[in-house]
Design a protein around this motif. Sequence first.
Motif, PDB file in Angstrom:
ATOM      1  N   PHE A 238      56.219   1.322   8.100  1.00 38.75           N
ATOM      2  CA  PHE A 238      54.753   1.377   8.065  1.00 38.75           C
ATOM      3  C   PHE A 238      54.298   0.590   6.850  1.00 38.75           C
ATOM      4  O   PHE A 238      54.981   0.556   5.822  1.00 38.75           O
ATOM      5  N   GLY A 266      56.487  -2.440  15.279  1.00 40.32           N
ATOM      6  CA  GLY A 266      56.633  -1.187  14.546  1.00 40.32           C
ATOM      7  C   GLY A 266      56.117  -0.031  15.391  1.00 40.32           C
ATOM      8  O   GLY A 266      56.384   0.052  16.595  1.00 40.32           O
ATOM      9  N   ILE A 284      62.446  -3.525  17.621  1.00 44.03           N
ATOM     10  CA  ILE A 284      63.902  -3.373  17.716  1.00 44.03           C
ATOM     11  C   ILE A 284      64.405  -1.974  17.298  1.00 44.03           C
ATOM     12  O   ILE A 284      65.522  -1.593  17.624  1.00 44.03           O
ATOM     13  N   VAL A 285      63.565  -1.220  16.569  1.00 42.86           N
ATOM     14  CA  VAL A 285      63.994   0.122  16.116  1.00 42.86           C
ATOM     15  C   VAL A 285      63.523   1.181  17.124  1.00 42.86           C
ATOM     16  O   VAL A 285      62.323   1.289  17.410  1.00 42.86           O
TER      17      VAL A 285
HETATM   18  C1  SAM Z   1      57.079  -6.177   8.817  1.00 44.96           C
HETATM   19  S1  SAM Z   1      57.412  -4.933   9.986  1.00 44.96           S
HETATM   20  C2  SAM Z   1      55.908  -4.925  10.913  1.00 44.96           C
HETATM   21  C3  SAM Z   1      55.666  -3.746  11.797  1.00 44.96           C
HETATM   22  C4  SAM Z   1      54.256  -3.599  12.356  1.00 44.96           C
HETATM   23  N1  SAM Z   1      53.724  -4.831  12.860  1.00 44.96           N
HETATM   24  C5  SAM Z   1      53.331  -3.004  11.336  1.00 44.96           C
HETATM   25  O1  SAM Z   1      52.333  -3.633  10.970  1.00 44.96           O
HETATM   26  O2  SAM Z   1      53.582  -1.875  10.892  1.00 44.96           O
HETATM   27  C6  SAM Z   1      58.565  -5.696  11.007  1.00 44.96           C
HETATM   28  C7  SAM Z   1      59.033  -4.867  12.183  1.00 44.96           C
HETATM   29  O3  SAM Z   1      59.915  -5.677  12.966  1.00 44.96           O
HETATM   30  C8  SAM Z   1      60.985  -4.896  13.424  1.00 44.96           C
HETATM   31  N2  SAM Z   1      62.047  -5.866  13.744  1.00 44.96           N
HETATM   32  C9  SAM Z   1      62.994  -6.392  12.939  1.00 44.96           C
HETATM   33  N3  SAM Z   1      63.704  -7.327  13.600  1.00 44.96           N
HETATM   34  C10 SAM Z   1      63.188  -7.404  14.847  1.00 44.96           C
HETATM   35  C11 SAM Z   1      63.474  -8.194  15.994  1.00 44.96           C
HETATM   36  N4  SAM Z   1      64.443  -9.101  15.974  1.00 44.96           N
HETATM   37  N5  SAM Z   1      62.749  -8.030  17.087  1.00 44.96           N
HETATM   38  C12 SAM Z   1      61.749  -7.093  17.133  1.00 44.96           C
HETATM   39  N6  SAM Z   1      61.424  -6.311  16.085  1.00 44.96           N
HETATM   40  C13 SAM Z   1      62.134  -6.470  14.958  1.00 44.96           C
HETATM   41  C14 SAM Z   1      61.240  -3.930  12.282  1.00 44.96           C
HETATM   42  O4  SAM Z   1      61.903  -2.779  12.727  1.00 44.96           O
HETATM   43  C15 SAM Z   1      59.813  -3.630  11.809  1.00 44.96           C
HETATM   44  O5  SAM Z   1      59.262  -2.539  12.500  1.00 44.96           O
END
Ligand code: SAM
Length: 395
Positions: A238, A266, A284-285
């Motif tokens: 978050f 997220g 991905i999580v």
């Molecule tokens: C910077 S955070 C942003 C999350 C959301 N947009 C927010 O504003 O809270 C990046 C997110 O990308 C996810 N993530 C990491 N690698 C990924 C991938 N290859 N494909 C999709 N999601 C991914 C992480 O688990 C994380 O939740």
Amino acid sequence: MITSIKIDRLSYDGKGIGYIDGKVAFVCGALPGEEVSVKVISDKKSYYECELVDVITRSDKRVESACPYFNECGGCAYMHVSHSDESEMKASALEDILKRKAGLEVDVKKVMSDKDVCYRNKLSLKVKNYEFGFYREETHEFVKIDDCLLASDAIRSVFKLKDCLRFREGNILIRSNFNGEVIIKIDTSDEAKIDILKIKESVKLVGIILNDRVIYGEDFFIERVHNYFYKVNVNSFFQVNLNILGKVIDILRENSYGVVADLYCGVGTLGIPLKKDKLYGIEIVKEAVIDAIYNAKINKQDNKYMLGSAEVISKINDKIDTIIIDPPRAGLNRKTLDFLINYKSRNLIYMSCNPFTLVRDLSILKDIYEVNDVYYLDMFPKTKHMECLCVLKLK
Ligand SMILES: C[S@@+](CC[C@H](N)C(=O)[O-])C[C@H]1O[C@@H](n2cnc3c(N)ncnc32)[C@H](O)[C@@H]1O
């Protein structure tokens, strides 16, 4: 060896840059125009990493650091300048890197955090010999701390409860929400003595998770931004600065976006508040996807969420108007970048916590998209980090 040098300029991560016998020297805590005495702590092939020993000639931008651990723990890079000077320095560093690495000349707009301390809703600490602390940046050198000025008041009160959270070695993650509620996650291979009753007397405790087992309450809390509510699992990402998140949402809500793909979604944070016709989220999580599905429901939306890597966007069988990308520090992977280049959605919104990978990706995307607006988001005051929001339109 202690030597004195003149500081020329700042690096992108807020270190003073000078020269020792013609070789670049980085000094944390030194400002342009200052003459400082420094000690070389690491001699690399093309540069020195130095420790600030004394400021011989002060910059008029220098202020007293409010944190006793500045220069020791390495978590902050801008404790020695005012909030407005810091944001000026970071925004101009962003303009500079956009120009030099992506060939983009943009007037970066600043979105300021109302607070430059007590803003962080998440703190991840090391525990050694029953003490809380951080590893000094890029080392395994433990720095004991009894407070962190960046953390929310609720998190800071947990520091005072160290005696109720006793274990010799491990990690402790403390998160807080809009309501000052706290969730604590502990990972240790030692015996942990946790006085839940005492902790509850001092903080609004939502849950304690010990080695992935809930030993009190829940493993999630409810976060609120404006009138949007989000269930956030202790393991889900978050945004750390709620105030800035609220301002990002305000900016995004100025437009409407048709059919949206929210990549790296997220718990659904950015996509849920958007004005839109339909939304597909990809994350991905697993815990975050479960939260996102729940969050769409509690915010009365019919969004679809998919578990997987961003490139599974290619499986969406719908005409997408807007793609939001908010990747981790590594930026976009090649498959996702290729998809964006070929798909050519009408709008692209790129939120990034790493200007280096942002400009790498923009230098490719700019052939297809006009980079209309770039915002410096003051998400992480006092630290070397910055967040950026870029609004792109198909050419
Ligand atoms: C910077 S955070 C942003 C999350 C959301 N947009 C927010 O504003 O809270 C990046 C997110 O990308 C996810 N993530 C990491 N690698 C990924 C991938 N290859 N494909 C999709 N999601 C991914 C992480 O688990 C994380 O939740």
